[in-house]
Design a protein around this motif. Structure first.
Motif, PDB file in Angstrom:
ATOM      1  N   HIS A   1       0.824  -1.222   0.000  1.00 36.37           N
ATOM      2  CA  HIS A   1       0.000   0.000   0.000  1.00 36.37           C
ATOM      3  C   HIS A   1       0.857   1.272   0.000  1.00 36.37           C
TER       4      HIS A   1
ATOM      5  N   GLU B   1      -9.295   2.597  -0.530  1.00 33.08           N
ATOM      6  CA  GLU B   1      -8.759   3.887  -0.961  1.00 33.08           C
ATOM      7  C   GLU B   1      -8.356   3.719  -2.412  1.00 33.08           C
TER       8      GLU B   1
ATOM      9  N   HIS C   1      -5.351   0.080   2.851  1.00 34.10           N
ATOM     10  CA  HIS C   1      -5.416   1.296   3.655  1.00 34.10           C
ATOM     11  C   HIS C   1      -5.682   0.956   5.125  1.00 34.10           C
TER      12      HIS C   1
HETATM   13 ZN    ZN Z   1      -3.891   4.547   2.474  1.00 30.94          ZN
END
Ligand code: ZN
Length: 243
Positions: free
Chosen positions: A103, A155, A201
């Motif tokens: 991420h 996200e 996220h």
């Molecule tokens: Zn994030």
């Protein structure tokens, strides 16, 4: 018996210890524990964790020498990671240690160092549905996955993503808002293998998703070093054949 894969799960561990941050509800023990607790169920892996706050961020020379695969999650504290530790991790990757960057680790010092580009991308926090398409079903990292899988809330990470062309592209994500993203990419650097995976996220429970867990388990096995001869770089004064 085959040696077990020694995995170190690294996390900056900042959002989860802030009681006002949503991550403290989703990952009360830290993202590193969410990842490690799954890998610990795998009989071929030995798992330890390390965090930013530990001396040398828990990544001493001794720990790294005894790590086959390092996973990396960071977001808000990339700048606090010491350059000495980044140098050390880079050295180990070039020696053959696997690295899995997760991420927001796309902006970590170590990932940008190894890629040589800005690693910038487009993003939007709107809790969109994400559909992750498997585009290489023959790769070890995609074994056991369906043709695509989805997270209800993600996200958005989208193109353009400023990375060098991946050696292997495994996943492309589509988002409800229309964006797309190269969400699973492999590179080789020296003797080391690197996998970037866009999940997940810190305020969504995506690390508990069975498909995400399959990807991370598979990635650890793929990135583990293989026992091949160490290349020798030297002045080859004597030719192989008579000149
Ligand atoms: Zn994030």
């Amino acid at each position: 018996m085959k040696d077990k894969i020694r995995v170190t799960v690294w996390n900056e561990f900042v959002h989860e210890i802030d009681p006002g941050h949503g991550a403290s509800k989703v990952y009360p023990h830290g993202i590193h524990r969410a990842i490690a607790s799954d890998l610990e169920t795998q009989p071929d892996m030995i798992v330890r964790t390390a965090t930013l706050q530990e001396p040398e961020h828990g990544l001493t020379t001794e720990v790294l020498s005894n790590t086959d695969v390092l996973t990396w999650w960071g977001h808000t504290a990339h700048g606090q990671v010491s350059d000495d530790v980044v140098d050390r991790v880079q050295h180990r990757v070039l020696e053959g240690m696997g690295l899995i960057v997760l991420h927001s680790g796309h902006f970590s010092k170590i990932f940008r160092r190894l890629m040589g580009t800005s690693c910038n991308l487009s993003w939007r926090e709107a809790g969109e549905k994400e559909r992750v398409w498997v585009i290489d079903s023959s790769h070890p990292i995609t074994q056991g996955l369906p043709g695509f899988f989805e997270y209800p809330n993600a996200e958005m990470y989208g193109e353009p993503f400023d990375i060098p062309q991946p050696d292997e592209l495994l996943f492309i994500s589509w988002f409800e808002g229309g964006d797309v993203f190269r969400s699973g990419c492999c590179w080789h650097r020296g003797r080391g293998k690197i996998f970037y995976f866009a999940a997940a996220h810190e305020t969504f429970p995506t690390y508990l998703d069975p498909n995400v867990r399959t990807v991370i388990r598979n990635a650890v096995r793929w990135a583990a070093p293989v026992n091949t001869p160490i290349p020798e770089f030297r002045h080859r004064k004597e030719p192989f054949e008579q000149l």
